[in-house]
Design a protein around this motif. Structure first.
Motif, PDB file in Angstrom:
ATOM      1  N   UNK A  36     -12.986  -0.635  11.417  1.00 44.25           N
ATOM      2  CA  UNK A  36     -14.157  -1.144  10.701  1.00 44.25           C
ATOM      3  C   UNK A  36     -14.225  -2.857  11.042  1.00 44.25           C
ATOM      4  N   UNK A  37     -13.009  -3.435  10.954  1.00 45.02           N
ATOM      5  CA  UNK A  37     -12.906  -4.814  11.183  1.00 45.02           C
ATOM      6  C   UNK A  37     -12.366  -5.245  12.452  1.00 45.02           C
ATOM      7  N   UNK A  47     -11.658 -11.967  12.438  1.00 41.79           N
ATOM      8  CA  UNK A  47     -12.000 -12.669  11.311  1.00 41.79           C
ATOM      9  C   UNK A  47     -13.096 -13.732  11.762  1.00 41.79           C
ATOM     10  N   UNK A 105     -10.610  -8.434   4.450  1.00 40.01           N
ATOM     11  CA  UNK A 105      -9.343  -7.464   4.998  1.00 40.01           C
ATOM     12  C   UNK A 105      -8.039  -7.875   4.838  1.00 40.01           C
ATOM     13  N   UNK A 106      -8.029  -9.206   5.062  1.00 37.63           N
ATOM     14  CA  UNK A 106      -6.796 -10.169   4.926  1.00 37.63           C
ATOM     15  C   UNK A 106      -6.129 -10.031   3.581  1.00 37.63           C
ATOM     16  N   UNK A 107      -7.183  -9.936   2.490  1.00 33.92           N
ATOM     17  CA  UNK A 107      -6.697 -10.056   1.453  1.00 33.92           C
ATOM     18  C   UNK A 107      -6.443  -8.910   0.398  1.00 33.92           C
ATOM     19  N   UNK A 136      -3.854  -6.897  -0.029  1.00 34.66           N
ATOM     20  CA  UNK A 136      -2.749  -6.806  -0.722  1.00 34.66           C
ATOM     21  C   UNK A 136      -2.596  -7.697  -1.907  1.00 34.66           C
ATOM     22  N   UNK A 152     -11.919 -20.905   4.018  1.00 33.87           N
ATOM     23  CA  UNK A 152     -10.757 -20.849   3.599  1.00 33.87           C
ATOM     24  C   UNK A 152      -9.760 -21.840   3.622  1.00 33.87           C
ATOM     25  N   UNK A 192      -8.077 -24.066   0.712  1.00 36.97           N
ATOM     26  CA  UNK A 192      -6.742 -24.252   0.395  1.00 36.97           C
ATOM     27  C   UNK A 192      -6.040 -25.380   0.979  1.00 36.97           C
ATOM     28  N   UNK A 220      -4.884 -19.807  -2.578  1.00 38.00           N
ATOM     29  CA  UNK A 220      -3.752 -19.117  -1.817  1.00 38.00           C
ATOM     30  C   UNK A 220      -2.926 -18.197  -2.644  1.00 38.00           C
ATOM     31  N   UNK A 267     -10.609  -2.929   2.205  1.00 34.96           N
ATOM     32  CA  UNK A 267      -9.904  -3.013   3.497  1.00 34.96           C
ATOM     33  C   UNK A 267     -10.854  -2.742   4.737  1.00 34.96           C
ATOM     34  N   UNK A 268     -11.861  -2.273   4.649  1.00 38.44           N
ATOM     35  CA  UNK A 268     -12.637  -2.182   5.615  1.00 38.44           C
ATOM     36  C   UNK A 268     -13.584  -3.346   5.996  1.00 38.44           C
ATOM     37  N   UNK A 284     -15.264 -18.120   8.314  1.00 35.63           N
ATOM     38  CA  UNK A 284     -14.481 -17.726   7.157  1.00 35.63           C
ATOM     39  C   UNK A 284     -13.137 -18.486   7.147  1.00 35.63           C
ATOM     40  N   UNK A 332     -14.585  -9.567   6.032  1.00 40.86           N
ATOM     41  CA  UNK A 332     -14.422 -10.735   5.481  1.00 40.86           C
ATOM     42  C   UNK A 332     -12.924 -10.781   4.587  1.00 40.86           C
ATOM     43  N   UNK A 343      -7.649  -0.814  12.047  1.00 39.34           N
ATOM     44  CA  UNK A 343      -8.830  -0.529  11.583  1.00 39.34           C
ATOM     45  C   UNK A 343      -9.916  -0.716  12.376  1.00 39.34           C
ATOM     46  N   UNK A 355       0.679  -1.191  -0.097  1.00 39.71           N
ATOM     47  CA  UNK A 355       0.120   0.014  -0.122  1.00 39.71           C
ATOM     48  C   UNK A 355       0.842   1.229   0.381  1.00 39.71           C
TER      49      UNK A 355
END
Lengths: 555, 421
Positions: free
Chosen positions: B244-245, B249, A342-344, A346, B257, B261, A409, A336-337, B253, A340, B242, A163
């Motif tokens: 917001x989250x 997680x 936010x981890x992805x 990047x 995942x 994977x 992944x 980003x917010x 979810x 579900x 942040x 980022x």
């Protein structure tokens, strides 16, 4: 028909001959024929048997199927189907497509022109506001070897995913301006539909009446009772309650969970594309979903060549910055917010930036991206589309890619899958034309939604209109994002299973009607537009499969 | 005078998730000793169950901690109980031996010399945690013995040193499972109704807490709390945080995942292992816990998954945080508390239902398989009943055999003396 079959055969042969594996299979079959002791009369059948057992037959039938269905096998070293064949296939394909009746061609043309004008204006406005060029190559200091980031050991995809890249520092200046988004589509669709709604709906009713009166042979020619419940029920046979569904029965019965995995594995073993597709109609077990989707789209994932190509695209991103990169970055804010995705963030940044440099994407879309802006050099020569993929980034583009991060992944596979799905499905949501039926595009999907809603929940529709909140205003965001970001991730993937399995976007308006029908009591008791919006804001507890089954077969 | 059906409740935590659940059940506010349900803090529990306190709990009163919960929730005692349990398991040579699920840990300063021996075997980092603190306070990583010089054996005997100096040192899990390049741990909610027989429920609603910054095992980053410690209290203060989250997680979810994977078999195995870890940790403390009938407990389990999808128990919290950092966090915690209340207070909870003090067996009720998001994880009563049935069956065949082998002498000696003789 004959001429089209001939062209099809030619296209398939061409596709086969371009693949190295075909040559291998031919050599193997030849060797087998030479070594076999069968009499010549039986040679043909025995070679055929050999092909069946060795898997050669599967390969050939898959290639033929992919060619027929125009599944562009992207990221191959050699394109599967030559451009001439694509056009030929396109034209014979399009003749077979249904069209929405009642929508005059010139109003579509006008809408397209207005759209193009809007987008180009907005792009130049953004450019002026930011005072940045549309294209900005990475500067090289004169005479001095640039301190290349290539000196670092990280691959290009990691660098562009960061980022903190200097170019992206311009993003805050954009202040939430996008090229286009759902609101723009809404005004386009409603302008078109409002002026022609009478003709469209009367055409639909006429067709239904005519179809009901017609005998089976002429019904085929009339073609279009596709907006009727009967046709839809027939089309979505795979969703009938008699067939156990992943997304419903696997949660109720542990044995079905196991058996669905076994069936899926068997399907993948055989590797036949149409079988994988029909397996997806009843949903994919989460563990097998990545492979089933790849098989249904004729992709081979994961693969080393895919990774190399992806890294190549990432280096292109580094070499040359485009203004559209900033628009993509702005779109990533939603991700980003999100709790579900936010981890992805990047990974998605790398995927979207790389995809925007992929010139094959625009060419492989079943509906070419519109408008396609051409970039010119200073000399005036056209260089290619801007951005290279031909896809202008809109608000919400990232939401088509986000759920895919739950499947793979590695970023390269996500990128390929995203390209393939965009080319086949999501581009239909960004097309201004009147294709209807199985391959319906945005306008027909909206018409279907409104038509079905009137038929099944007329009271709710009227109430919503009375509150100043037309039903399409509610449902268009859902349809345009294919419910990504609205439903829980698992449910979105189950919905997309059906989209892939039935090879159609029709589940989207169906689910939209089902959601409204499900919440009818609450909606009927709502007293203002704000109340309606807040009621329908949170769909995260809804389950796709029972809703679609209910609306289709629970009548 | 209490009206039947109107319960009185008390809470030491003025948190929305507790208060709203009281209100939706229309429970009244109780005070002092006039309560039916008390969501207490551990300090209150200490006071209530201390020997100096003469006031006994009434039979109908329900409270949310076991008197000596610290056997499980204090880091040093937990380790002690786990070690003993593992040793016992190995001795018993059971058909399914339980794999070790707690990283190698030593208590400082008592086990200093043992720790040094282990430390010298391999150059891995270790993590130092103060025994009695929470929210990640005072935790740091070490990779040199000089960093723990303070705890080296000195002339002062351990018992005479101030309590605050006690630390546990565990082998650091250097290869945690990373998603998006970031380290995380799991928070899982577990309700224990009874220790003897062991009755445990686990909530399907849990979450993974992520670090703000990408994980790095570089020595330079060893002191960076934002890389290594997943506690929300710490991550909240990072630049990248942040709200917001909130870096949380949902567990569903994570499972989705991992299925895609890593495959179905590996993911099922992981979640089954997590369940075994929880049940194992509770069984380890089963015999030391005071199984007070008034008590239940909602634990917050902290579990880390490593690259090989093996779960490690980090710690068990007696008072998992009830503050909500995001909207969905609040919804989740409300639901967990609601389901907990549903579990421990059956709908026919009536003041007249008395649990008599002398009663040894559990009031017979068939435990439901699921209550809201809570799923029955382990119910020892079924095992005990099966054991009893097996023993009964064995005994009856034995007595039949004995009957056949009876000699004249035996039968004469054992003939019952007639009352009328």
């Amino acid at each position: 028909m004959q001429a089209q079959d001939g062209e099809l055969l030619q296209a398939v042969t061409q596709a086969l001959q371009q693949d190295l594996r075909y040559e291998q299979i031919r050599q193997q079959a030849k060797a087998y024929a030479i070594d076999s002791e069968d009499p010549i009369s039986q040679l043909e059948t025995s070679i055929f048997q050999h092909l069946l057992t060795s898997g050669g037959a599967t390969f050939i039938s898959n290639t033929a199927y992919a060619a027929t269905e125009q599944l562009q096998q992207s990221y191959q070293a050699v394109p599967c189907i030559g451009p001439a064949s694509v056009e030929a296939l396109d034209s014979c394909g399009k003749d077979r497509h249904l069209h929405l009746r009642g929508l005059p061609a010139d109003s579509l043309q006008k809408a397209k022109q207005a759209w193009q004008k809007l987008l180009v204006e907005r792009l130049y406005y953004l450019q002026a506001k930011l005072d940045l060029p549309l294209v900005q190559p990475r500067k090289c200091k004169a005479g001095v070897q640039q301190d290349t980031p290539g000196g670092s050991t990280e691959p290009a995809s990691v660098r562009i995913a960061d980022r903190e890249q200097p170019y992206l520092a311009h993003v805050p200046l954009l202040q939430d301006s996008h090229l286009f988004g759902v609101a723009d589509w809404y005004s386009l669709v409603t302008t078109l539909l409002n002026s022609h709604w009478d003709t469209i709906s009367s055409a639909a009713t006429q067709t239904l009446e005519a179809v009901n009166k017609a005998n089976p042979t002429t019904r085929q020619e009339l073609g279009s009772d596709w907006m009727s419940w009967g046709w839809l029920q027939g089309f979505f046979q795979g969703l009938r309650a008699q067939h156990r569904q992943v997304g419903l029965d696997d949660m109720l019965h542990a044995w079905f969970q196991q058996s669905s995995i076994q069936t899926g594995e068997a399907c993948l073993e055989a590797g036949v594309i149409p079988r994988c597709r029909s397996a997806l109609q009843t949903g994919a077990p989460p563990a097998l979903r990545p492979r089933l989707w790849a098989a249904a789209l004729a992709l081979h994932l994961p693969q080393a060549s895919v990774e190399t190509r992806f890294q190549g695209l990432c280096s292109q991103v580094e070499e040359c910055h485009l203004l559209t990169d900033l628009l993509i970055e702005q779109d990533l804010e939603t991700v980003a917010n999100s709790e579900h995705f936010f981890l992805f963030e990047e990974s998605l940044r790398a995927v979207l930036l790389a995809v925007s440099r992929d010139s094959e994407l625009g060419a492989s879309c079943c509906h070419k991206p519109f408008p396609t802006l051409l970039a010119r050099t200073e000399a005036g020569n056209t260089r290619g589309p801007y951005p290279p993929s031909g896809l202008l980034p809109c608000r919400g583009l990232v939401e088509y890619a986000a759920p895919l991060c739950y499947l793979f992944a590695d970023q390269a596979s996500c990128a390929v899958l995203f390209c393939s799905m965009y080319a086949r499905f999501w581009c239909r949501l960004h097309t201004i034309d009147d294709t209807a039926g199985k391959h319906a595009t945005l306008i027909s999907l909206c018409v279907l939604f409104l038509h079905l809603l009137e038929e099944s929940e007329g009271e709710v529709a009227q109430h919503l209109r009375g509150l100043g909140c037309p039903p399409l205003h509610l449902a268009l965001p859902w349809i345009m994002t294919a419910f990504a970001g609205h439903l829980a991730v698992g449910e979105v993937l189950l919905l997309w299973d059906r989209i892939l399995g039935f090879d159609s976007l029709l589940p989207l308006p169906l689910l939209a009607v089902a959601v409204v029908a499900f919440r009818r009591q609450v909606l009927l008791s709502a007293e203002s537009k704000e109340q309606v919006m807040s009621i329908m804001e949170d769909l995260s507890q809804l389950k796709t499969v029972p809703l679609i089954q209910g609306i289709l077969f629970g009548r | 005078m209490q009206t039947v059906g109107q319960k009185r409740c008390r809470t030491d935590f003025d948190k929305f998730v507790i208060v709203s659940n009281f209100e939706r059940r229309q429970w009244l506010k109780g005070d002092d000793d006039d309560w039916d349900f008390y969501w207490a803090s551990v300090t209150t529990i200490k006071r209530i169950f201390s020997p100096e306190n003469t006031v006994r709990l009434e039979p109908h009163q329900i409270i949310n901690h076991f008197p000596n919960h610290y056997e499980l929730t204090r880091k040093d005692l937990m380790v002690k109980n786990m070690k003993r349990y593992m040793k016992q398991q190995k001795k018993d040579v059971l058909p399914d031996p339980v794999a070790d699920f707690v990283p190698v840990t030593y208590i400082l300063p008592q086990d200093y010399s043992l720790f040094v021996e282990e430390f010298r075997k391999a150059p891995v980092p270790w993590i130092m945690k103060p025994i009695a603190k929470a929210q990640g306070r005072g935790i740091f990583l070490i990779n040199k013995l000089s960093q723990v010089k303070k705890w080296a054996s000195t002339d002062i005997p351990a018992a005479m040193r101030p309590q605050t100096e006690n630390y546990v040192v565990s082998r650091y899990i250097e290869d945690p499972l990373l998603i998006g390049g970031k380290k995380f741990d799991l928070r899982i909610y577990v309700v224990v109704l009874n220790y003897k027989p062991l009755q445990v429920y686990m909530s399907q609603l849990g979450f993974a807490r992520f670090c703000n910054i990408k994980y790095s095992s570089e020595v330079a980053e060893m002191d960076n709390q934002f890389v290594h410690l997943t506690n929300v209290a710490i991550q909240k203060h990072g630049d990248e945080y942040n709200s917001r989250h909130g870096n949380k997680w949902p567990l569903t979810d994570l499972r989705l995942y991992l299925e895609a994977t890593r495959g179905h078999a590996a993911t099922s195995k992981l979640f089954d292992n997590i369940k075994s870890v929880i049940v194992g940790s509770l069984k380890a403390c089963q015999n030391v816990m005071i199984n007070d009938r008034h008590c239940f407990e909602l634990y917050g389990y902290d579990i880390i998954i490593d690259q090989d999808l093996k779960p490690w128990l980090i710690e068990v919290n007696a008072s998992p945080s009830l503050s909500a950092t995001t909207q969905s966090d609040r919804l989740l915690k409300c639901k967990v508390i609601h389901d907990t209340f549903q579990l421990v207070t059956p709908p026919d909870w009536d003041l007249a239902a008395v649990i008599t003090p002398g009663q040894t067996g559990q009031v017979s009720r068939c435990l439901p398989k699921a209550v809201g998001s809570m799923q029955l994880l382990y119910d020892e009563t079924t095992e005990l009943e099966q054991g009893r049935a097996r023993r009964d069956a064995l005994l009856s065949t034995e007595s039949v055999k004995r009957g056949r082998r009876k000699t004249m002498i035996d039968s004469v000696a054992q003939r019952p003396v007639s009352a009328y003789a």
